[in-house]
Design an enzyme around this catalytic site. Sequence first.
Site: not given
Length: 415
Positions: A67, A98, A101, A156, A168, A196, A210
Amino acid sequence: MRSGTAFTQGLRQAVDKGPVWTVEAVRQVRYHVVSSDGLFALDNTTLLNGCPDVPLRPGDRRLVVLDENVDALYGATVREYFACHGVDAQVVPLRADEAVKQWDAVTRVVDAMNDFGIDRRREPVIAVGGGVLTDIVGFAASLYRRGTPYIRIPTTLIGLVDAGVGVKTGVNYELGKNRLGTYAPATATFLDRLFLRSLDLRHISNGLAEILKMALIRSEDLFALLESSGAAVRADRFQGTTDALATAADTIISESIHLMLEELQPNLWESSLERCVDYGHTFSPTIEMHALPALLHGEAVVVDMALTTALSALRGYVSAAQADRIYSVIHALGLPLGNEVLDEPDLLENALEDTVRHRDGRQRLPLPVGIGHHRFVDDVTPKELREAARLVRDHGQQPPFRSPLETFVPARVGV
């Protein structure tokens, strides 16, 4: 041989209408999730021999997709590590958030793999970055020569506890969240909590969403720990600067990963569409894509959870006191309860319709029952959605909790 006889009889029975063959095969899946802080410290050999399926030896080559934000912070450290251990690493920085993406990002990774001349058996691609980066690289690897191994090193919190531990991959297509994707487990995922420390608190909150998801549907104990220590652990960026914070951070991460893998393992390919880990992911794909770039993934998920908590409260599955506790923890973790896109006409109804298409014609909507339990329903109505959205708006009048230790840093998306 018995199987051969059965096959011949079956063939003879079909001969009048033409031969028919049926092939059945089972492919074993095995992947590793390995935790080791300070992965790129020169004396840390976890990347070299910490996972027997992906040894890394002097003289080996590796394509490393990094990244671009991670490259700015840790790129020199990553390059020095591989050089020190005699690994010929070609590092390819990639923007990964995003907003980009999309398919073009996949082709950039494929171009890099092709230019590198990768050996699809012996040279796994290494992806270092957030969940968006690992999704893009995993998708590209699953397509290249019909499947090339890859390794994930998430940087992250959402990558550590969610995107980095499943199978996935995917990228967005038009307004479809992860509309293009595959099931392609990484050979190994290496977790390093030290990454982090450089995240702004918004991205820590993004991952905590999450974790809160798993607590609400699977573990009242994890919820209680988030309730008592989540804000402090967040402010500390999971670095464990005191013994108490270290214990809380370790427990929160390990328990959430354990619960996630416990749910994923028997249903990796989603043959059963009643998945409690879909909690928070019924309305959030539509919310997230309509709100871009205002909401991060975890923020959209927690808006979904706030909405479904309200649905459960309306149905009596969650008491008013339990709902207040849930909303209080959401505030304490620095997460939003709502977003202005909820006011768009028919947005929630359209989101539910899209999810029904994804879940084979049924809602299969997981709702919390109390705290730490869940049930699936198929009968949520548009009227209920409107009433639940109203309840969320009422709760959302309070400003999000901000720790006194927090200072504002603009979100570095993808780090």
